[in-house]
Scaffold this motif. Sequence first.
Motif, PDB file in Angstrom:
ATOM      1  N   HIS A 302      23.119 -13.095  14.921  1.00  0.00           N
ATOM      2  CA  HIS A 302      23.930 -13.882  14.150  1.00  0.00           C
ATOM      3  C   HIS A 302      25.104 -14.028  15.094  1.00  0.00           C
ATOM      4  O   HIS A 302      26.375 -14.256  14.468  1.00  0.00           O
ATOM      5  N   GLY A 303      25.130 -13.567  16.356  1.00  0.00           N
ATOM      6  CA  GLY A 303      26.537 -13.795  17.096  1.00  0.00           C
ATOM      7  C   GLY A 303      26.600 -15.252  17.469  1.00  0.00           C
ATOM      8  O   GLY A 303      27.348 -15.656  17.926  1.00  0.00           O
ATOM      9  N   ALA A 304      25.485 -16.212  17.277  1.00  0.00           N
ATOM     10  CA  ALA A 304      25.576 -17.440  17.408  1.00  0.00           C
ATOM     11  C   ALA A 304      25.961 -17.927  18.854  1.00  0.00           C
ATOM     12  O   ALA A 304      27.001 -18.541  19.304  1.00  0.00           O
ATOM     13  N   ALA A 305      24.808 -17.363  19.838  1.00  0.00           N
ATOM     14  CA  ALA A 305      25.058 -17.874  21.164  1.00  0.00           C
ATOM     15  C   ALA A 305      24.903 -19.322  21.420  1.00  0.00           C
ATOM     16  O   ALA A 305      23.966 -19.841  21.131  1.00  0.00           O
ATOM     17  N   LEU A 306      26.011 -19.787  22.063  1.00  0.00           N
ATOM     18  CA  LEU A 306      26.087 -21.226  22.256  1.00  0.00           C
ATOM     19  C   LEU A 306      26.069 -21.577  23.756  1.00  0.00           C
ATOM     20  O   LEU A 306      24.791 -21.411  24.490  1.00  0.00           O
ATOM     21  N   GLY A 307      26.951 -22.136  24.222  1.00  0.00           N
ATOM     22  CA  GLY A 307      27.044 -22.382  25.938  1.00  0.00           C
ATOM     23  C   GLY A 307      26.706 -21.245  26.786  1.00  0.00           C
ATOM     24  O   GLY A 307      26.960 -20.117  26.595  1.00  0.00           O
ATOM     25  N   MET A 308      25.881 -21.723  27.973  1.00  0.00           N
ATOM     26  CA  MET A 308      25.496 -20.462  28.902  1.00  0.00           C
ATOM     27  C   MET A 308      25.806 -21.345  30.216  1.00  0.00           C
ATOM     28  O   MET A 308      25.352 -22.443  30.401  1.00  0.00           O
ATOM     29  N   LYS A 309      25.892 -20.404  31.327  1.00  0.00           N
ATOM     30  CA  LYS A 309      26.038 -21.049  32.585  1.00  0.00           C
ATOM     31  C   LYS A 309      25.744 -20.024  33.497  1.00  0.00           C
ATOM     32  O   LYS A 309      25.965 -18.783  33.516  1.00  0.00           O
ATOM     33  N   PHE A 310      24.669 -20.179  34.716  1.00  0.00           N
ATOM     34  CA  PHE A 310      24.724 -19.365  35.916  1.00  0.00           C
ATOM     35  C   PHE A 310      26.071 -19.350  36.548  1.00  0.00           C
ATOM     36  O   PHE A 310      26.297 -20.609  36.775  1.00  0.00           O
ATOM     37  N   TYR A 311      26.418 -18.315  36.936  1.00  0.00           N
ATOM     38  CA  TYR A 311      27.640 -18.161  37.892  1.00  0.00           C
ATOM     39  C   TYR A 311      27.096 -18.409  39.279  1.00  0.00           C
ATOM     40  O   TYR A 311      26.449 -17.629  39.962  1.00  0.00           O
ATOM     41  N   THR A 312      27.807 -19.743  39.834  1.00  0.00           N
ATOM     42  CA  THR A 312      27.222 -20.135  41.104  1.00  0.00           C
ATOM     43  C   THR A 312      28.482 -20.309  41.998  1.00  0.00           C
ATOM     44  O   THR A 312      28.319 -20.587  43.250  1.00  0.00           O
ATOM     45  N   GLY A 313      29.504 -19.778  41.484  1.00  0.00           N
ATOM     46  CA  GLY A 313      30.858 -20.109  42.542  1.00  0.00           C
ATOM     47  C   GLY A 313      31.071 -18.732  43.415  1.00  0.00           C
ATOM     48  O   GLY A 313      30.026 -17.966  43.513  1.00  0.00           O
ATOM     49  N   LYS A 314      32.128 -18.750  44.072  1.00  0.00           N
ATOM     50  CA  LYS A 314      32.287 -17.766  45.194  1.00  0.00           C
ATOM     51  C   LYS A 314      33.661 -17.109  44.836  1.00  0.00           C
ATOM     52  O   LYS A 314      34.018 -16.008  45.601  1.00  0.00           O
ATOM     53  N   MET A 315      34.334 -17.223  43.776  1.00  0.00           N
ATOM     54  CA  MET A 315      35.488 -16.656  43.505  1.00  0.00           C
ATOM     55  C   MET A 315      35.374 -15.387  43.128  1.00  0.00           C
ATOM     56  O   MET A 315      35.956 -14.331  43.618  1.00  0.00           O
ATOM     57  N   PHE A 316      34.428 -15.072  41.975  1.00  0.00           N
ATOM     58  CA  PHE A 316      34.194 -13.921  41.470  1.00  0.00           C
ATOM     59  C   PHE A 316      33.408 -13.026  42.655  1.00  0.00           C
ATOM     60  O   PHE A 316      33.013 -13.476  43.567  1.00  0.00           O
ATOM     61  N   PRO A 317      33.552 -11.641  42.651  1.00  0.00           N
ATOM     62  CA  PRO A 317      32.811 -10.754  43.347  1.00  0.00           C
ATOM     63  C   PRO A 317      31.156 -11.105  43.790  1.00  0.00           C
ATOM     64  O   PRO A 317      30.598 -11.698  42.618  1.00  0.00           O
ATOM     65  N   GLN A 318      30.720 -10.767  44.815  1.00  0.00           N
ATOM     66  CA  GLN A 318      29.314 -10.865  45.099  1.00  0.00           C
ATOM     67  C   GLN A 318      28.428 -10.744  44.004  1.00  0.00           C
ATOM     68  O   GLN A 318      27.267 -11.347  43.868  1.00  0.00           O
ATOM     69  N   GLU A 319      28.668  -9.625  43.426  1.00  0.00           N
ATOM     70  CA  GLU A 319      27.558  -9.168  42.420  1.00  0.00           C
ATOM     71  C   GLU A 319      27.539  -9.961  41.159  1.00  0.00           C
ATOM     72  O   GLU A 319      26.554 -10.110  40.274  1.00  0.00           O
ATOM     73  N   LYS A 321      26.887 -13.264  41.380  1.00  0.00           N
ATOM     74  CA  LYS A 321      26.042 -14.302  41.763  1.00  0.00           C
ATOM     75  C   LYS A 321      24.642 -14.288  40.760  1.00  0.00           C
ATOM     76  O   LYS A 321      24.011 -13.388  40.620  1.00  0.00           O
ATOM     77  N   ASN A 322      24.714 -15.528  40.184  1.00  0.00           N
ATOM     78  CA  ASN A 322      23.494 -15.906  39.304  1.00  0.00           C
ATOM     79  C   ASN A 322      23.504 -15.047  38.002  1.00  0.00           C
ATOM     80  O   ASN A 322      22.400 -14.967  37.166  1.00  0.00           O
ATOM     81  N   MET A 343      29.875 -13.086  26.845  1.00  0.00           N
ATOM     82  CA  MET A 343      28.803 -12.130  27.358  1.00  0.00           C
ATOM     83  C   MET A 343      28.353 -12.339  28.674  1.00  0.00           C
ATOM     84  O   MET A 343      28.561 -13.509  29.109  1.00  0.00           O
ATOM     85  N   GLN A 344      27.858 -11.513  29.160  1.00  0.00           N
ATOM     86  CA  GLN A 344      27.301 -11.700  30.610  1.00  0.00           C
ATOM     87  C   GLN A 344      25.884 -11.153  30.594  1.00  0.00           C
ATOM     88  O   GLN A 344      25.681  -9.798  30.147  1.00  0.00           O
ATOM     89  N   ALA A 345      24.593 -11.797  31.135  1.00  0.00           N
ATOM     90  CA  ALA A 345      23.478 -11.405  31.240  1.00  0.00           C
ATOM     91  C   ALA A 345      23.169 -11.200  32.732  1.00  0.00           C
ATOM     92  O   ALA A 345      23.399 -12.230  33.454  1.00  0.00           O
ATOM     93  N   ILE A 346      23.175  -9.992  33.269  1.00  0.00           N
ATOM     94  CA  ILE A 346      22.935  -9.625  34.543  1.00  0.00           C
ATOM     95  C   ILE A 346      21.442  -9.750  34.993  1.00  0.00           C
ATOM     96  O   ILE A 346      20.360  -9.512  34.241  1.00  0.00           O
ATOM     97  N   THR A 347      21.084 -10.443  36.009  1.00  0.00           N
ATOM     98  CA  THR A 347      19.703 -11.137  36.316  1.00  0.00           C
ATOM     99  C   THR A 347      19.329 -10.170  37.839  1.00  0.00           C
ATOM    100  O   THR A 347      20.229  -9.790  38.582  1.00  0.00           O
ATOM    101  N   ASP A 348      17.873 -10.194  38.114  1.00  0.00           N
ATOM    102  CA  ASP A 348      17.438  -9.688  39.186  1.00  0.00           C
ATOM    103  C   ASP A 348      16.983 -10.889  40.146  1.00  0.00           C
ATOM    104  O   ASP A 348      17.170 -11.965  39.443  1.00  0.00           O
ATOM    105  N   GLY A 349      16.377 -10.508  41.077  1.00  0.00           N
ATOM    106  CA  GLY A 349      16.113 -11.547  42.046  1.00  0.00           C
ATOM    107  C   GLY A 349      14.994 -12.240  41.532  1.00  0.00           C
ATOM    108  O   GLY A 349      14.909 -13.601  41.861  1.00  0.00           O
ATOM    109  N   SER A 350      14.453 -12.359  40.408  1.00  0.00           N
ATOM    110  CA  SER A 350      13.244 -12.982  39.890  1.00  0.00           C
ATOM    111  C   SER A 350      13.701 -13.805  38.517  1.00  0.00           C
ATOM    112  O   SER A 350      12.874 -14.467  38.101  1.00  0.00           O
ATOM    113  N   GLY A 351      15.214 -13.599  38.185  1.00  0.00           N
ATOM    114  CA  GLY A 351      15.512 -14.251  37.175  1.00  0.00           C
ATOM    115  C   GLY A 351      15.394 -13.536  35.929  1.00  0.00           C
ATOM    116  O   GLY A 351      15.593 -14.094  34.579  1.00  0.00           O
ATOM    117  N   ASN A 352      14.863 -12.265  35.952  1.00  0.00           N
ATOM    118  CA  ASN A 352      14.775 -11.499  34.658  1.00  0.00           C
ATOM    119  C   ASN A 352      16.234 -10.667  34.272  1.00  0.00           C
ATOM    120  O   ASN A 352      16.730 -10.489  35.208  1.00  0.00           O
TER     121      ASN A 352
END
Length: 401
Positions: A302-319, A321-322, A343-352
């Motif tokens: 019931h958190g009502a997860a709405l908008g989402m985006k992969f992080y593709t910029g370079k301002m934030f630390p390298q970790e 990315k994606n 929130m942040q969902a951390i992904t691996d190299g395969s997008g999991n």
Amino acid sequence: MKKTLRLLCLAFAVSALSMSCDSESENKDTAKTGPTENEQAEDEGGGIGLPTGPIDKDLERIKLPEGFRIDFYAEDVENARSMAISETGVLFVGTRSNDRVYAVVDTNKDGKADEVVEVASGLNSPNGVAMHNGDLYVAEISRILKFPNIEQTFRNKPKYEVVYDKYPTETHHGWKYIAFGPDGKLYVPVGAPCNICKEKDPVYASITRLNPDGTGMEVYAEGVRNTVGFDWHPETKNLYFTDNGRDMMGDNLPPDELNRATEKGQHFGYPYCHAGTISDPEFGNKGNCQDFVAPVQNLTPHGAALGMKFYTGKMFPQEYKNRIFIAEHGSWNRSKKSGYRLMQAITDGSGNITSYEPFAEGWLEGEKDWGRPVDVLVMKDGSLLVSDDKNNAIYRITYAK
């Protein structure tokens, strides 16, 4: 005579070369689809400065990881919902409970908007906005509109074209998030017109897609109760989308979902199965959870997860990315409130997804909420914009070592 023939041949060759160049230029223009929001974010231009001075007192309440900072990018953007940004940095903002679309302009590129311009009014819940080849697309309940050449016209009450007008008219889950995919098509969800039901028309509880001119509408994904945010993995190009779980099953059931569509025609469970393993008490006997695509991550119930985006910029630390940033708008069908955070969902190299954890929180204090994040957007300089339809604001999150 020979000299004349040589001159004629030379003129013909120059003319043919010119025609060839013109034809090549025309073909390139025709093939151009324009950058997606992710591709725009990879361009680190824009020259927007980092914020200076004290943080606004209200925003001091927001907890962020070390090195990050949140500021107001724009205030007084009434019912700010979905966002889309032009190549020159004009931010367009849709509304759900309002009838307006706004343009937010940072003229001097200091990271704070200088003006909020009303682009259009009198629309039917124009929640969704998307940019394509310099045109602004706006989603109403049952129609898709196009405002051509919007950067040159947004100050002058521009006229729109109706691209498509055959979506259902129900307002229950009828507001829409829209975005153009890597295939150049416009993706448009159609929510279920209820809490839990099964409609005969397959367009309900789906994600559809169509060509920019409104032709070729088709259902891309089924069994999607109500998604109000999606994006494509920058490398695999798979579609990821949030989905709001059904109500009236208790405080902690079912979780919201983060799903991944790898091809057209997949079914994600609604109304038979929730969160990959939970059979619906009303429809679960008509479908087996094993027959549907399970979420890549279960989200806050019931958190009502709405908008989402992969992080593709370079301002934030390298970790970062994606990583996927997800706006949790906040609960209503719960005895104690949940969500109201980024929130942040951390992904691996395969997008999991390897973990799901808070990134920015503080809009909920006890049982009192003063802000409700809706959408996220990565700017060209790598900073992150967050819209808030309760606080009528756009925030900008930056990072500095």
